[in-house]
Motif scaffolding. Structure first.
Motif, short mmCIF file in Angstrom:
data_model
loop_
_atom_site.label_atom_id
_atom_site.label_comp_id
_atom_site.label_asym_id
_atom_site.label_seq_id
_atom_site.Cartn_x
_atom_site.Cartn_y
_atom_site.Cartn_z
N PRO A 82 -0.10 8.36 -5.52
CA PRO A 82 -0.34 7.44 -6.62
C PRO A 82 0.64 7.65 -7.78
O PRO A 82 1.03 6.69 -8.45
CB PRO A 82 -1.78 7.76 -7.04
CG PRO A 82 -2.42 8.25 -5.76
CD PRO A 82 -1.35 9.02 -5.06
N LYS A 83 1.05 8.90 -8.00
CA LYS A 83 2.01 9.18 -9.07
C LYS A 83 3.37 8.53 -8.76
O LYS A 83 4.00 7.96 -9.64
CB LYS A 83 2.18 10.70 -9.21
CG LYS A 83 3.11 11.10 -10.36
CD LYS A 83 3.20 12.61 -10.48
CE LYS A 83 4.14 13.01 -11.62
NZ LYS A 83 4.25 14.49 -11.75
N ILE A 84 3.79 8.61 -7.50
CA ILE A 84 5.04 7.98 -7.09
C ILE A 84 4.93 6.46 -7.24
O ILE A 84 5.84 5.79 -7.75
CB ILE A 84 5.38 8.33 -5.62
CG1 ILE A 84 5.77 9.81 -5.50
CG2 ILE A 84 6.48 7.44 -5.08
CD1 ILE A 84 7.10 10.15 -6.13
N GLU A 85 3.80 5.90 -6.82
CA GLU A 85 3.61 4.45 -6.91
C GLU A 85 3.66 3.97 -8.36
O GLU A 85 4.15 2.87 -8.64
CB GLU A 85 2.27 4.06 -6.28
CG GLU A 85 2.24 4.24 -4.77
CD GLU A 85 0.98 3.67 -4.15
OE1 GLU A 85 0.83 2.44 -4.17
OE2 GLU A 85 0.16 4.45 -3.65
N ALA A 86 3.17 4.78 -9.28
CA ALA A 86 3.14 4.40 -10.69
C ALA A 86 4.55 4.33 -11.30
O ALA A 86 4.75 3.72 -12.36
CB ALA A 86 2.28 5.38 -11.48
N MET A 87 5.50 4.96 -10.64
CA MET A 87 6.87 4.98 -11.16
C MET A 87 7.66 3.72 -10.83
O MET A 87 8.72 3.49 -11.40
CB MET A 87 7.63 6.19 -10.59
CG MET A 87 7.06 7.53 -11.00
SD MET A 87 7.96 8.89 -10.17
CE MET A 87 7.02 10.30 -10.79
N ALA A 88 7.17 2.92 -9.88
CA ALA A 88 7.92 1.74 -9.43
C ALA A 88 8.04 0.71 -10.55
O ALA A 88 7.07 0.42 -11.25
CB ALA A 88 7.25 1.12 -8.21
N GLY A 89 9.23 0.13 -10.70
CA GLY A 89 9.46 -0.85 -11.76
C GLY A 89 9.58 -2.26 -11.24
O GLY A 89 9.07 -2.59 -10.17
N ASP A 90 10.25 -3.10 -11.97
CA ASP A 90 10.41 -4.52 -11.64
C ASP A 90 11.83 -4.80 -11.15
O ASP A 90 12.72 -3.94 -11.26
CB ASP A 90 10.10 -5.39 -12.86
CG ASP A 90 8.63 -5.27 -13.27
OD1 ASP A 90 7.79 -5.25 -12.36
OD2 ASP A 90 8.36 -5.18 -14.48
N PRO A 91 12.08 -6.00 -10.62
CA PRO A 91 13.42 -6.33 -10.12
C PRO A 91 14.49 -6.18 -11.19
O PRO A 91 14.25 -6.44 -12.37
CB PRO A 91 13.29 -7.79 -9.67
CG PRO A 91 11.84 -7.97 -9.39
CD PRO A 91 11.13 -7.09 -10.39
N ILE A 92 15.67 -5.76 -10.76
CA ILE A 92 16.79 -5.59 -11.68
C ILE A 92 17.77 -6.76 -11.55
O ILE A 92 18.25 -7.30 -12.52
CB ILE A 92 17.53 -4.26 -11.38
CG1 ILE A 92 16.59 -3.07 -11.66
CG2 ILE A 92 18.80 -4.14 -12.20
CD1 ILE A 92 17.17 -1.74 -11.25
N SER A 93 18.05 -7.19 -10.33
CA SER A 93 19.06 -8.22 -10.07
C SER A 93 18.50 -9.62 -10.26
O SER A 93 17.33 -9.87 -9.99
CB SER A 93 19.59 -8.06 -8.64
OG SER A 93 20.30 -9.21 -8.25
N GLY A 94 19.35 -10.53 -10.67
CA GLY A 94 18.94 -11.92 -10.80
C GLY A 94 18.89 -12.65 -9.47
O GLY A 94 18.25 -13.68 -9.36
N LEU A 95 19.60 -12.13 -8.48
CA LEU A 95 19.61 -12.78 -7.17
C LEU A 95 18.49 -12.27 -6.27
O LEU A 95 18.00 -12.97 -5.41
CB LEU A 95 20.96 -12.54 -6.46
CG LEU A 95 22.13 -13.45 -6.84
CD1 LEU A 95 23.37 -13.00 -6.10
CD2 LEU A 95 21.82 -14.90 -6.51
N SER A 96 18.11 -11.02 -6.44
CA SER A 96 17.17 -10.39 -5.52
C SER A 96 15.74 -10.55 -5.98
O SER A 96 15.44 -10.44 -7.17
CB SER A 96 17.50 -8.89 -5.40
OG SER A 96 16.51 -8.23 -4.66
N LYS A 97 14.85 -10.84 -5.03
CA LYS A 97 13.42 -10.94 -5.35
C LYS A 97 12.74 -9.57 -5.27
O LYS A 97 11.68 -9.37 -5.83
CB LYS A 97 12.73 -11.88 -4.37
CG LYS A 97 13.10 -13.34 -4.51
CD LYS A 97 12.30 -14.17 -3.53
CE LYS A 97 12.64 -15.64 -3.65
NZ LYS A 97 11.89 -16.45 -2.69
N GLY A 98 13.32 -8.65 -4.50
CA GLY A 98 12.64 -7.39 -4.22
C GLY A 98 12.88 -6.33 -5.27
O GLY A 98 13.98 -5.81 -5.39
#
Length: 364
Positions: free
Chosen positions: A196-212
């Motif tokens: 859960p600690k690792i999961e909490a570190m995930a952020g949002d997309p960085i690139s304008g082309l990529s959805k992931g």
């Protein structure tokens, strides 16, 4: 990475398509060299490629910004042709045949479609083909979409029993925070367990082309490692990214939980049977020797099941030998029980599969 027997590589849109110039031909040609090298080592390779919508909107001259569903599907229809042709053109000089495989989320959630997809992919790989996989954006609507090719790649990796999945991305690994926003963010070289600690570190997309974004990559990692497939995230813009990864480029590896075949068998064994097939003594010996179950060895069929459903396999005296995913409906199975595989077409009116239950879809 050079020890991989079956490798799935996901290519993000931003790596493949330039907003102004279109397809990055030089980068793609260099990637083809990596694929050819892997094939020479004896590895099977599957490419899960984004880029059809990005290419299509460039060709159609659609404006920047969000597209409507209909515009996205139109762009995908145009871009997918160009994308498939691009892969064919760069891999053909290496003597590699390519095949296009378009899927939706429904194809992996429905057991019948899942078995069909798996059988097709196995046949392509067995023939030495490099499948180019993408979501079928021309027909998929929101409720039947993966929504990003990170999770699609993970599902494909599990479907084909890959031992390694490489996400070529616009970031060089998994960080404790978004490195573009937090200069103190630390990259993990290795993640043994997704806590859960690792999961909490995930952020949002960085690139304008990529959805992931990183959240979807973490979801992909959870799917992959649970299926026995190790997964790496690396920045893929360098020429020959797979060569760079093998030589120690910055990346994050997520450790697999067991072998992909063992994980698949465990998944099948956890299913509740929807029917039973009773086999003769000859079939018992064949199954225990690791063979598939052929119709000729089946004495009787019971229950209510369709193609892809789990069934129990019983011996002549009624003891349970194991479970498997059956390749025929209950009505079809009853009709071909006791008959040789060569007789299936004459009985059912079409050329079916030789095995009632394939050994890869069976736990004994």
């Amino acid at each position: 990475m050079r020890s991989a027997r079956r490798l799935v590589v996901k290519i993000g849109s931003a790596l493949l398509v330039d907003r102004q110039k279109g397809l990055k031909q030089g980068w793609l040609s260099a990637l083809a060299m990596d694929v050819a090298e892997a094939k020479v080592r004896g590895a099977d390779v599957v490419l899960v490629s984004s880029g059809s919508i990005a290419l299509g909107r460039k060709i159609l001259g659609l404006p920047d910004g969000a597209l409507t569903l209909e515009q996205s599907q139109a762009a995908a229809a145009v871009g997918q042709i160009r994308l498939a042709r691009a892969y064919e053109e760069v891999l053909a000089p290496h003597g590699i045949t390519t095949g296009q495989v378009l899927v939706t989320l429904e194809d992996t959630e429905d057991r019948r479609r899942y078995l069909n997809s798996r059988a097709t992919m196995e046949t392509l790989l067995g023939l030495g083909v490099v499948p180019i996989v993408n979501e079928n954006d021309t027909v998929a609507t929101d409720e039947i979409r993966f929504g990003d090719n990170d999770r699609l790649a993970a599902q494909i990796a599990v479907t084909v029993g890959a031992d390694q999945l490489i996400l070529l991305s616009d970031v060089d690994g998994f960080y404790s925070a978004n490195p573009k926003e937090d200069p103190t963010a630390i990259r993990f070289d290795l993640v043994d367990e997704i806590t859960p600690k690792i999961e909490a570190m995930a952020g949002d997309p960085i690139s304008g082309l990529s959805k992931g974004g990183m959240k979807t990559k973490l979801m992909a990692a959870k799917t992959a490692v649970a299926g026995g497939c190790a997964m790496a995230i690396m920045e893929g813009s360098v020429l020959r990214p797979l060569k760079a990864l093998a030589e120690g480029a910055a990346r994050t590896w997520f450790v697999a939980h067991g072998d992909p075949q063992v994980a698949r068998k465990r998944w099948i064994n956890a299913m509740k049977p929807r029917g039973e097939v009773t086999v003769d003594a000859g079939a018992v010996s064949a199954l225990r020797a690791g063979k598939s179950l052929l119709p000729a060895g089946v004495r009787s069929v019971a229950g209510h099941f369709g193609r892809g459903d789990p069934v129990a396999i019983l011996g002549p005296d009624g003891e349970t030998l194991g479970k498997g995913l059956v390749r025929y409906t209950v009505e079809e199975a009853r009709r071909i029980a006791g008959h040789r595989s060569a007789e299936i077409e004459g009985i059912l009116g079409y050329q079916g599969r030789a095995a009632l239950i394939h050994r890869d879809d069976m736990v004994i």
